[in-house]
Design a protein around this motif. Structure first.
Motif, PDB file in Angstrom:
ATOM      1  N   THR A 144      96.203  43.522  74.856  1.00 60.74           N
ATOM      2  CA  THR A 144      95.433  44.506  75.615  1.00 60.74           C
ATOM      3  C   THR A 144      93.959  44.118  75.643  1.00 60.74           C
ATOM      4  OG1 THR A 144      95.404  45.787  73.573  1.00 60.74           O
ATOM      5  CG2 THR A 144      96.909  46.517  75.295  1.00 60.74           C
ATOM      6  N   ASP A 145      93.531  43.301  74.677  1.00 60.60           N
ATOM      7  CA  ASP A 145      92.135  42.899  74.575  1.00 60.60           C
ATOM      8  C   ASP A 145      91.852  41.752  75.554  1.00 60.60           C
ATOM      9  OD1 ASP A 145      89.674  41.999  73.924  1.00 60.60           O
ATOM     10  OD2 ASP A 145      90.111  41.562  71.815  1.00 60.60           O
ATOM     11  N   GLU A 146      90.969  42.023  76.536  1.00 64.49           N
ATOM     12  CA  GLU A 146      90.638  41.040  77.560  1.00 64.49           C
ATOM     13  C   GLU A 146      90.220  39.688  76.985  1.00 64.49           C
ATOM     14  OE1 GLU A 146      87.735  41.505  80.840  1.00 64.49           O
ATOM     15  OE2 GLU A 146      88.442  43.569  80.755  1.00 64.49           O
ATOM     16  N   GLY A 147      89.545  39.724  75.831  1.00 65.48           N
ATOM     17  CA  GLY A 147      89.049  38.489  75.226  1.00 65.48           C
ATOM     18  C   GLY A 147      90.152  37.565  74.741  1.00 65.48           C
ATOM     19  N   LEU A 148      91.367  38.091  74.595  1.00 60.27           N
ATOM     20  CA  LEU A 148      92.487  37.264  74.133  1.00 60.27           C
ATOM     21  C   LEU A 148      93.341  36.766  75.281  1.00 60.27           C
ATOM     22  CD1 LEU A 148      93.743  39.468  71.124  1.00 60.27           C
ATOM     23  CD2 LEU A 148      92.254  37.475  71.012  1.00 60.27           C
ATOM     24  N   PHE A 149      93.054  37.239  76.500  1.00 58.57           N
ATOM     25  CA  PHE A 149      93.896  36.912  77.654  1.00 58.57           C
ATOM     26  C   PHE A 149      93.971  35.416  77.906  1.00 58.57           C
ATOM     27  CE2 PHE A 149      93.602  41.011  80.439  1.00 58.57           C
ATOM     28  CZ  PHE A 149      94.239  41.703  79.431  1.00 58.57           C
ATOM     29  N   PRO A 150      95.154  34.912  78.288  1.00 61.61           N
ATOM     30  CA  PRO A 150      95.207  33.582  78.900  1.00 61.61           C
ATOM     31  C   PRO A 150      94.796  33.692  80.365  1.00 61.61           C
ATOM     32  CG  PRO A 150      97.403  34.486  78.788  1.00 61.61           C
ATOM     33  CD  PRO A 150      96.480  35.499  78.141  1.00 61.61           C
ATOM     34  N   ILE A 151      94.671  32.551  81.013  1.00 57.99           N
ATOM     35  CA  ILE A 151      94.131  32.514  82.370  1.00 57.99           C
ATOM     36  C   ILE A 151      94.977  33.329  83.371  1.00 57.99           C
ATOM     37  CG2 ILE A 151      95.305  30.397  83.144  1.00 57.99           C
ATOM     38  CD1 ILE A 151      91.624  30.908  83.610  1.00 57.99           C
ATOM     39  N   THR A 152      96.317  33.327  83.173  1.00 63.78           N
ATOM     40  CA  THR A 152      97.178  34.051  84.115  1.00 63.78           C
ATOM     41  C   THR A 152      96.862  35.544  84.099  1.00 63.78           C
ATOM     42  OG1 THR A 152      98.810  34.032  82.334  1.00 63.78           O
ATOM     43  CG2 THR A 152      99.142  32.479  84.126  1.00 63.78           C
ATOM     44  N   LEU A 153      96.774  36.094  82.893  1.00 67.44           N
ATOM     45  CA  LEU A 153      96.503  37.516  82.759  1.00 67.44           C
ATOM     46  C   LEU A 153      95.096  37.849  83.269  1.00 67.44           C
ATOM     47  CD1 LEU A 153      98.919  38.809  81.449  1.00 67.44           C
ATOM     48  CD2 LEU A 153      97.553  39.281  79.435  1.00 67.44           C
ATOM     49  N   LEU A 164      93.116  36.244  85.510  1.00 65.55           N
ATOM     50  CA  LEU A 164      92.930  36.201  86.963  1.00 65.55           C
ATOM     51  C   LEU A 164      93.632  37.370  87.641  1.00 65.55           C
ATOM     52  CD1 LEU A 164      93.126  32.413  87.788  1.00 65.55           C
ATOM     53  CD2 LEU A 164      91.181  33.932  88.049  1.00 65.55           C
ATOM     54  N   ASN A 165      94.774  37.772  87.102  1.00 67.11           N
ATOM     55  CA  ASN A 165      95.444  38.924  87.686  1.00 67.11           C
ATOM     56  C   ASN A 165      94.619  40.193  87.468  1.00 67.11           C
ATOM     57  OD1 ASN A 165      97.589  40.235  89.051  1.00 67.11           O
ATOM     58  ND2 ASN A 165      98.273  41.028  87.077  1.00 67.11           N
ATOM     59  N   HIS A 166      93.917  40.233  86.353  1.00 68.23           N
ATOM     60  CA  HIS A 166      93.037  41.358  86.078  1.00 68.23           C
ATOM     61  C   HIS A 166      91.935  41.443  87.140  1.00 68.23           C
ATOM     62  CE1 HIS A 166      90.767  44.241  83.806  1.00 68.23           C
ATOM     63  NE2 HIS A 166      89.737  43.419  83.708  1.00 68.23           N
ATOM     64  N   TRP A 167      91.374  40.308  87.514  1.00 69.97           N
ATOM     65  CA  TRP A 167      90.372  40.279  88.592  1.00 69.97           C
ATOM     66  C   TRP A 167      90.983  40.681  89.931  1.00 69.97           C
ATOM     67  CZ3 TRP A 167      87.092  35.197  87.673  1.00 69.97           C
ATOM     68  CH2 TRP A 167      86.161  35.473  86.658  1.00 69.97           C
ATOM     69  N   ARG A 168      92.162  40.081  90.216  1.00 70.45           N
ATOM     70  CA  ARG A 168      92.786  40.338  91.511  1.00 70.45           C
ATOM     71  C   ARG A 168      93.103  41.818  91.694  1.00 70.45           C
ATOM     72  NH1 ARG A 168      97.867  41.529  93.637  1.00 70.45           N
ATOM     73  NH2 ARG A 168      98.082  42.236  91.508  1.00 70.45           N
ATOM     74  N   SER A 169      93.510  42.482  90.583  1.00 70.00           N
ATOM     75  CA  SER A 169      93.904  43.876  90.707  1.00 70.00           C
ATOM     76  C   SER A 169      92.711  44.764  91.070  1.00 70.00           C
ATOM     77  CB  SER A 169      94.549  44.362  89.402  1.00 70.00           C
ATOM     78  OG  SER A 169      93.608  44.317  88.356  1.00 70.00           O
ATOM     79  N   GLN A 170      91.488  44.236  90.970  1.00 65.90           N
ATOM     80  CA  GLN A 170      90.321  45.054  91.304  1.00 65.90           C
ATOM     81  C   GLN A 170      89.817  44.828  92.730  1.00 65.90           C
ATOM     82  OE1 GLN A 170      87.456  45.349  87.989  1.00 65.90           O
ATOM     83  NE2 GLN A 170      88.813  43.966  86.900  1.00 65.90           N
ATOM     84  N   THR A 171      90.487  43.911  93.462  1.00 64.55           N
ATOM     85  CA  THR A 171      90.005  43.598  94.812  1.00 64.55           C
ATOM     86  C   THR A 171      90.097  44.795  95.746  1.00 64.55           C
ATOM     87  OG1 THR A 171      92.188  42.733  95.318  1.00 64.55           O
ATOM     88  CG2 THR A 171      90.494  41.127  94.736  1.00 64.55           C
TER      89      THR A 171
END
Lengths: 296, 299
Positions: free
Chosen positions: B239-248, B250-257
């Motif tokens: 759940t912690d953004e700082g631990l995310f791999p690249i897939t998670l 970038l999807n986090h960014w995309r979901s805010q478009t």
């Protein structure tokens, strides 16, 4: 002393793998199975008086299978698999045969280009293709409209399943092609020689020599594709945002994920996970049996 | 069905006589078809190069396959790298950590176990091999959910370990290593080393690992791509953004478009940055990919 060292050695070598395998495969699977037979009851209005667990028999499975949307999602994956897997394996086979034929120029370049999408994670592939599907952003939708007057909709309820199939095909065709090529390369050269002496053209050679001999590769890639189809998750989960046709139970895995993390119903989610694994097992074995029988 | 293990056979014969007899017409047709198929596989990558070079306004107002008048690629890339204190670089490093460390250790463990199952005759080895083989067929997502429950009971959810530990096991890798060791590791060589007084574990490291190298490369690459592409496991665990791999990430960014259109540029730029090195890696590595994948697969 030497004999005891020889007795100990395999276990020392096996230990790290086995410990991790127990911890990350055997225990979770046993846990999922036991959860799926458990009933959790909360005492009091908000469970403030503690929870009690009891053996539920097949109640969770009954609940999972009574959920029309979950059953429908498995049916949807059957439809998807029956169409997408043969198309992908056929495409991979045809490409492999063409690249290994004497007629192809620059086979190394084409092989690399087709394999490249395998290195693109499913999430990124879906982000890329979703931009190519969304009206207003997609040059494909734009061009079809302005040049041919076509109104393409990749994200409607009738088309979005095949838009997902396209992403999967794009991602894995080159990978499957490479496995088939590896097996094609193991065919002894004198068999081709004999075929040529008999006057067989490339098509005859492909049908009578190459296809029968790459059968193990075709079986392997098909089984892995069937398992992969039942696991579909990232593609539909991401496309949800742009396609209202995809609900939270569109695929079996999405359904189990929703049950676990939106409804916090872990026991039914565990039953769903077990059911998904069982269906994957069943399909793989059925396919292996069918292909074994027909090769006799 | 035999003939699966002979990898070293010569490939298709391309004699000069054959090529001239088939004629150039066939070459043109076959190559033409291959070019068209190439377009299909490269179009999304071409699109993201174009998209990442545009401003958000141009992204919607100009044709998607054509570059616009203002070339903004470097501005966009700079923004991707600096946004939110360089979180993108952190995601990239996380992915490198999960996939690099995970696949390296997984390969070593699978090699040791596969070598042990192949070299030593002991009670239970067929049972172990059979159970692990069953693990190959278990869908990865089917174990992710119960793994989450298991890890949450011991308080390991939302840590690096929660993604790394499950990545250290590769049943498919053990399967390949055992098959390969069966075919290549010479028992008399192991016996000779034993007579020389070399310890069992050292024999594995000096003799076994060296002979098994081609299979190890395949296992390593397979696991590397598997972890790098994984989405379900980190999604469930982190759940912690700082631990995310690249897939998670970038999807986090995309979901805010939807709400914030400037995230389109961050997403396309980020996708471009993460796809290009992978695409190059695949193109370079694909020739190592053949060894062992079909060996002894289905007999």
């Amino acid at each position: 002393m030497k004999a005891s060292a020889e007795k100990r050695a395999p276990w020392i070598l096996l230990a790290p793998f086995l410990i991790l395998f127990l911890f990350t495969f055997v225990m979770p699977i046993l846990m999922a199975i036991s959860q799926s037979f458990t009933m959790i009851e909360r005492e009091g209005l908000f469970g403030e008086e503690g929870i009690s667990t009891s053996f539920a028999w097949f109640e969770n499975y009954r609940l999972a299978l009574a959920d029309g949307a979950f059953v429908a999602s498995i049916g949807r994956m059957f439809l998807f698999g029956i169409v997408q897997v043969p198309i992908m394996i056929t495409l991979a086979t045809v490409l492999a045969l063409m690249l290994e034929s004497a007629s192809a120029r620059w086979p190394g370049f084409f092989r690399a280009a087709y394999f490249m999408p395998y290195g693109v994670p499913g999430v990124l592939a879906t982000i890329l293709w979703s931009f190519l599907y969304v009206p207003g952003l997609s040059p494909i939708v734009d061009t079809a409209h302005s040049w041919f007057g076509l109104e393409l909709d990749f994200l409607s309820s009738g088309t979005v399943l095949w838009s997902i199939a396209n992403i999967v095909t794009w991602s894995y065709t080159g990978y499957n092609m490479l496995i088939i090529i590896a097996q094609l390369k193991s065919i002894p050269g004198d068999l081709y020689e004999a075929a040529r002496v008999d006057g067989a053209g490339p098509l005859r050679t492909a049908l009578t020599i190459q296809l029968p001999l790459i059968r193990p590769a075709l079986v392997l890639t098909t089984v892995f594709s069937i398992i992969g189809t039942l696991q579909l998750f990232a593609e539909p989960q991401l496309l949800q945002q742009v396609s209202p046709a995809i609900d939270s139970q569109y695929t079996p895995n999405l359904s189990a994920y929703t049950t676990a993390f939106q409804y916090n119903d872990y026991t039914v989610a565990a039953a769903q996970a077990v059911l998904i694994a069982l269906v994957a097992f069943l399909l793989s074995f059925t396919f292996l049996r069918l292909t074994n029988r027909s090769s006799r | 069905m035999s003939g699966t293990a002979e990898q070293a056979q010569p490939t298709v014969h391309r004699t000069a006589e054959e090529v001239s007899r088939r004629g150039s017409a066939q070459t043109i047709i076959v190559t033409g078809i291959l070019v068209i198929v190439t377009l299909y596989f490269l179009v999304p990558v071409y699109w993201v190069v174009v998209a990442a070079s545009k401003s958000t306004d141009d992204l919607f107002s100009t044709h998607g396959f054509l570059f616009s008048a203002s070339f903004q690629l470097f501005e966009n890339i700079t923004q991707v790298l600096s946004f939110d204190n360089g979180i993108f670089i952190r995601w990239l490093l996380n992915s490198v950590l999960y996939a690099g460390v995970g696949s390296l250790i997984a390969t070593y463990f699978a090699a040791a176990a596969g070598y042990a199952l192949s070299t030593y005759a002991f009670r239970g080895r067929n049972v172990i091999f059979g159970i692990v083989l069953g693990g190959v067929l278990v869908p990865g997502t089917a174990t992710a959910l119960p793994l989450f429950l298991l890890f949450s009971q011991i308080g390991m959810v939302n840590t690096y370990w929660s993604v790394l530990i499950p990545s250290l096991v590769s049943p498919f890798g053990l399967f390949l290593c055992r098959i390969y060791a069966d075919a290549t590791v010479d028992k008399s060589l192991v016996e000779a080393a034993r007579i020389d007084g070399v310890g069992e574990i050292k024999i594995f490291h000096t003799v076994g690992l060296r002979i098994m190298t081609p299979a190890l490369v395949t296992v390593f690459l397979f696991q590397l791509v598997g972890i790098w592409n994984n989405y379900f496991l980190p999604l469930v665990m982190l759940t912690d953004e700082g631990l995310f791999p690249i897939t998670l990430g970038l999807n986090h960014w995309r979901s805010q478009t939807d709400r914030l259109p400037e995230f389109y540029e961050l997403t396309t730029g980020g996708v471009l940055l993460s796809v290009i090195p992978l695409a190059i890696a695949m193109i370079v590595l694909q020739r190592f990919w053949r060894g062992g994948l079909t060996e002894g697969a289905v007999k």
